[in-house]
Scaffold this active site. Structure first.
Site, short mmCIF file in Angstrom:
data_model
loop_
_atom_site.label_atom_id
_atom_site.label_comp_id
_atom_site.label_asym_id
_atom_site.label_seq_id
_atom_site.Cartn_x
_atom_site.Cartn_y
_atom_site.Cartn_z
N ARG A 25 21.72 39.13 26.56
CA ARG A 25 21.01 38.15 25.75
C ARG A 25 19.92 38.80 24.91
NH1 ARG A 25 20.81 33.47 30.34
NH2 ARG A 25 19.41 34.94 31.30
N TYR B 82 19.03 38.31 20.98
CA TYR B 82 17.75 37.79 20.51
C TYR B 82 17.15 38.71 19.45
CZ TYR B 82 17.99 34.91 24.74
OH TYR B 82 18.38 34.04 25.72
N TYR C 124 16.96 24.16 19.09
CA TYR C 124 16.95 22.86 19.76
C TYR C 124 15.86 22.86 20.84
CZ TYR C 124 19.62 24.70 23.78
OH TYR C 124 20.02 25.39 24.87
#
Lengths: 259, 292
Positions: free
Chosen positions: A66, A70, A92
């Site tokens: 991840r 990022y 979101y």
């Protein structure tokens, strides 16, 4: 000549149902709008708000770390700002909660002399408080990412509420498309919680809803019952306080309080 | 189910800048709209939305505890629900956080058989996370009302971020129109905090902007100098985390075993993040200190 700027906003949940007017205005006014959202309806709505809305989800693929993804997002945003665009990036939920790239992009943009700011959004935790009808300030509240909670032996007090994030992704740091249900990991979590709470103490496995017509998923159980719940990567654990903490009468007296 | 319905909502901050579309439509459609707001601009905006808007501010009486005002608010909201009306109660910030009449009227309405629900909103913490550049997920966060934190001491993790509400109003229980911040309370708080943090640990006194044109106020001071810092009754204290504790290798091994060999990721990014986390606070602090 334009200077280039970065505004990070959150869209909340419920497609367009929780976006704030200030976030919406920023998205519409931007030269370039980037977005990272969790489901297709929000994506369609964002594309209708800006002619050149560009998704950032291309940075994720099965098994990729991840952190690497990022970093790519940060650099994609910065590249657009360096070209002197007014850039808006929409995430979101709250754009600063569980989003590494947003804070880092703001820091990096400011470090390079650009104007950058973040506007708050409705977070998953805001939905949790409203849906479970609990006041985190009433007894105090402590929240941790679940894997971090376990591997760093986090200190906590059962007289305050406890929130654990990502209880369905215990020990997992790569990106996966499918829902994870690390039931064995949950057994370890229960074992750790039972050192402090009675196994019969109540607990709620919660999942916020993304759609206006759906209800949030609220599973009321006990600490011991957590592994039997339907748990996925978006599940959050809420453990209410066991009781009010003991009053320090000396401190209360110093403050002139009679309780 | 009885007629009459209650929706409790929050308007966030910045007057109309942070209200969600779902909350806005509730306020517009309500047959009775009750509100509790901290500034005249927001009140004026609510009155323009709904002709049946009514402030709850007059429930407060000088020199009375807040609980009495809360009871009056709940009574007034419930009376309208009993009359079979579609009622909306609007509070600033998030309606579940530190708004006793919101949750209490919800609970009572439902107990009496009415349909009742709450909608989420932007909270003071949401503003703090955005303005201070803090991600509460990275180090974890602990949040307490400041007076409660002092008089009911709890075990807490100083390697998580600590947020204390109402640090300027420590020990103040009765409502007064213009309360000066209680410096003696802050002095006691500083004395408690230095038992957990080094005296030079930098902390932020934060006050969000209430109006769109103003910047939030952020003052960084050493924890030992907290009592001399610029303070208002609405200030929130943010104490950045102490450095992370090392990973427990035994727990790590157990967890890795559960995810199976194909999924094993030795928490590498977390380790990377750990070192970066060190810079992180320094950077955030610098941002907070820089003017504008």
């Amino acid at each position: 000549m334009k200077k280039g700027s970065l505004t990070i906003v959150g869209t909340g949940f419920l497609v367009a149902g929780q976006v704030t007017p200030e976030a919406l205005a920023s998205m519409r006014a931007a030269d370039q709008l980037f977005f990272l959202v969790a489901e297709p309806a929000t994506r369609l709505w964002l594309e209708s708000q800006h002619p050149s809305a560009e998704p950032l989800d291309y940075v994720f693929w099965e098994g990729r770390h991840r952190q690497e993804a990022y970093e790519e997002i940060v650099e994609r945003l910065l590249a657009a700002v360096r070209q002197r665009n007014d850039v808006c990036a929409a995430f979101y939920g709250h754009p600063g909660v569980f989003v590494y790239s947003s804070h880092e992009a703001v820091r990096r943009a400011r470090g390079e002399g650009f104007t950058a700011r973040m506007l708050p959004g409705v977070s998953a935790e805001d939905c949790l408080f409203a849906d479970l009808e609990v006041d985190p300030a009433a007894y105090g509240c402590q929240s941790f990412e679940a894997t971090d909670f376990l591997v760093r032996g986090r200190v906590f007090d059962p007289h305050s509420a406890l929130i654990l994030w990502q209880i369905g992704a215990l020990g997992v740091t790569t990106f996966h498309l499918h829902d994870l249900w690390n039931a064995e990991g949950l057994n370890i979590l229960v074992e750790v919680l039972c050192r402090v709470y009675p196994s019969t103490h109540s607990a709620i496995v919660y999942e916020a809803t993304h759609y206006p017509v759906c209800n949030p998923l609220i599973q009321r159980t006990t600490i011991a019952g957590i592994p039997e719940c339907q748990v996925n990567t978006h599940s959050t654990l809420w453990v209410p306080p066991v009781a009010k903490a003991r009053l320090d009468t000396g401190m209360a007296a110093q403050l002139g309080l009679s309780i | 189910m009885a007629q009459g319905r209650l929706t409790v909502i929050g308007t966030g901050y910045n007057v109309a800048g942070q209200v969600t579309p779902e909350a806005l439509s509730c306020m517009k459609q309500a047959e009775r709209l009750f509100y509790l707001m901290s500034d005249p601009a927001t009140s004026a905006w609510l009155k323009s939305l709904n002709a049946a808007a009514e402030s709850l501010y007059d429930c407060y009486r000088v020199d009375e505890p807040g609980t009495a005002a809360c009871e009056r608010m709940v009574e007034r909201i419930l009376t309208a629900v009993h009359a079979g009306l579609e009622v909306c109660a609007a509070f600033y910030g998030h309606p579940a956080i530190f708004v006793p009449p919101g949750l209490e009227s919800l609970r009572r309405a439902r107990q009496e058989g009415f349909s009742a629900r709450m909608l989420p909103a932007i909270s003071f913490e949401d503003c703090l996370f955005a303005d201070l550049g803090v991600d509460p997920a990275v180090h974890g966060r602990v949040m307490h009302e400041a007076t409660d934190f002092l008089i009911r001491p709890r075990i807490f993790d100083p390697t998580a971020g600590l947020i204390l509400l109402q640090v300027g109003a420590i020990g103040l229980v009765n409502f007064r129109k213009e309360d000066a911040p209680n410096r003696e309370g802050v002095r006691l708080l500083a004395r408690t905090l230095v038992k957990h943090y080094p005296e030079s640990h930098r902390v932020a006194l934060y006050r969000m902007s209430q109006l769109p044109i103003f910047e939030p106020s952020i003052a960084w001071v050493a924890v030992a100098e907290l009592a001399e810092a610029p303070l208002s009754v609405c200030s929130t204290l943010y104490v950045p985390p102490l450095p992370r504790r090392p990973i427990d290798p035994e727990m790590l091994a157990r967890l890795q075993k559960t995810v199976g060999s194909s999924l094993i990721a030795p928490l590498e990014c977390e380790l990377n993040e750990g070192t970066e986390g060190g810079n992180r606070n320094v950077k955030a602090e610098r941002l907070g200190e820089s003017p504008g």
